[in-house]
Design an enzyme around this catalytic site. Structure first.
Site, mmCIF file in Angstrom:
data_model
loop_
_atom_site.group_PDB
_atom_site.id
_atom_site.type_symbol
_atom_site.label_atom_id
_atom_site.label_comp_id
_atom_site.label_asym_id
_atom_site.label_seq_id
_atom_site.Cartn_x
_atom_site.Cartn_y
_atom_site.Cartn_z
ATOM 1 N N LYS A 1 0.824 -1.204 0.000
ATOM 2 C CA LYS A 1 0.000 0.000 0.000
ATOM 3 C C LYS A 1 0.859 1.255 0.000
ATOM 4 O O LYS A 1 0.549 2.230 -0.697
ATOM 5 C CB LYS A 1 -0.941 -0.017 1.205
ATOM 6 C CG LYS A 1 -2.053 -1.044 1.069
ATOM 7 C CD LYS A 1 -2.757 -1.335 2.384
ATOM 8 C CE LYS A 1 -3.774 -2.451 2.207
ATOM 9 N NZ LYS A 1 -4.376 -2.889 3.474
ATOM 10 N N GLN B 1 -5.006 -1.855 9.751
ATOM 11 C CA GLN B 1 -4.744 -3.141 9.100
ATOM 12 C C GLN B 1 -5.275 -4.294 9.940
ATOM 13 O O GLN B 1 -4.959 -4.405 11.125
ATOM 14 C CB GLN B 1 -3.238 -3.311 8.867
ATOM 15 C CG GLN B 1 -2.868 -4.574 8.116
ATOM 16 C CD GLN B 1 -3.407 -4.587 6.701
ATOM 17 O OE1 GLN B 1 -3.274 -3.632 5.955
ATOM 18 N NE2 GLN B 1 -4.016 -5.695 6.316
ATOM 19 N N ASP C 1 -11.498 2.521 4.059
ATOM 20 C CA ASP C 1 -11.720 1.073 3.970
ATOM 21 C C ASP C 1 -13.203 0.746 3.829
ATOM 22 O O ASP C 1 -13.562 -0.365 3.453
ATOM 23 C CB ASP C 1 -11.160 0.375 5.208
ATOM 24 C CG ASP C 1 -9.940 -0.478 4.896
ATOM 25 O OD1 ASP C 1 -9.697 -0.762 3.713
ATOM 26 O OD2 ASP C 1 -9.236 -0.862 5.840
#
Length: 346
Positions: free
Chosen positions: A106, A150, A173
């Site tokens: 990322k 994460q 997200d």
């Protein structure tokens, strides 16, 4: 142990561009077996002969690059016009190797398009309060337009309370309950769509695969992929069925689908016999399987037995190189969208 799916399949697969966007159904054949035994976990080559037509490869890697190229141009335009660079913050807790790899990828993707990346790496035994403090700091930072925690988090932490703490305006997200609620309700629009399901639908759109009125089956009902993928397909006017661990006769149900999204994390679970000829298969799963014959001693395997499925489906995503790159591309897209919204940039 899973029997090899021959890599020679790749050389026989046909890219969509060579068919000028055609999406051709195939005649039905054979009978569906409803029995699931230990042998079904071995990926064999028993569906069609090697002379049979092969599926179109849905090239997520190539499409993701096209998206990143577009984002890079727009990020540069934003910087030149208003002096703002989009920012993405990632919070990583613990030493999970796969998570660390995802974070590196990322960051690399952010660098490639000009998005500034921020990273906090906390120890495995960190307290939940420490994570919440990092989230709060990024919530208040005007240079951060997207926040990503994460997953998975260590077992001693309350995942939901941490995800809920992320500002909905920075929830790139798409996991905040208000974003999911907006996705689930007709007439409402979430600020962000979850990245992996969004990437799946984007691939279907880019390959001009009809969704309206089609039967779609989603294998898996996780909050991250399965459930939002089903909601997105429903928004696209597909008739959607979700298969989960309590589903009876999953093979029979899956074989009725025109579109299959597999997201269960079980290597080679979906066999060629599960797939209706001409169906489109989107394989979200990816697991590392030991393989002494491979260069690194292992290979990556999806939820779908690729060798079998590619001889039955009309189009299929490979693993790797299918959904994975699109997930990161959608994260970058969501981050840029957030920056545009914050600064009212057109």
């Amino acid at each position: 142990m899973f029997t090899d799916c021959s890599s020679s399949t790749t050389s026989r697969l046909i890219h969509l561009n060579s068919l000028n966007g055609a999406f051709l159904p195939r005649p039905c054949f054979g009978q569906l077996s409803l029995r699931t035994t230990a042998s079904t976990w071995r990926c064999t080559l028993s569906i069609r002969s090697s002379s049979s037509p092969s599926a179109i490869v849905i090239n997520g890697k190539a499409e993701a690059k096209n998206i990143r190229d577009d984002i890079k141009i727009e990020v540069s335009r934003m910087k030149e016009s208003i002096g703002v660079v989009p920012g993405l913050a990632v919070i990583l807790v613990g030493k999970n190797k796969e998570s660390a790899t995802y974070v590196r990828n990322k960051k690399k993707a952010c660098d490639s398009v000009g998005i500034k990346s921020f990273e906090v790496h906390l120890a495995e035994d960190s307290s939940e309060e420490e994570v919440l403090k990092s989230v709060s700091g990024f919530n208040d930072d005007p240079s951060v337009h997207g926040i990503l925690v994460q997953l998975p988090l260590p077992s001693h932490m309350d995942e939901q309370s941490i995800l809920n703490a992320v500002s909905i305006e920075k929830d790139v997200d798409g996991f905040h309950p208000l974003n999911i609620g907006g996705l689930a309700m007709r007439g409402r629009e979430p600020l962000f769509l979850p990245c992996t399901p969004k990437g799946c639908i984007e691939l279907l759109h880019r390959y001009k695969i009809d969704i309206i009125g089609k039967r779609a089956v989603v294998l898996g009902r996780s909050n991250i992929v399965g459930m939002p993928a089903a909601l997105l397909l429903q928004r696209e006017d597909a008739t959607v069925t979700i298969i989960h661990s309590r589903t009876i006769n999953p093979e029979e149900i899956t074989r009725q689908a025109d579109i299959i999204i597999a997201a269960v994390g079980q290597p080679n679970m979906v066999r060629g016999s599960w797939i209706k000829p001409g169906a489109v298969v989107i394989d979200v799963g990816i697991k590392r399987v030991e393989d002494p014959s491979a260069a690194h001693g292992y290979r990556w395997v999806g939820d779908v037995c690729y060798e079998e499925a590619s001889k039955v489906a009309s189009a299929i995503t490979p693993v790797p190189g299918g959904v994975g790159p699109m997930t990161i591309a959608m994260l970058l897209s969501n981050t840029f969208t957030s920056a545009k919204r914050f600064h009212n940039f057109q």
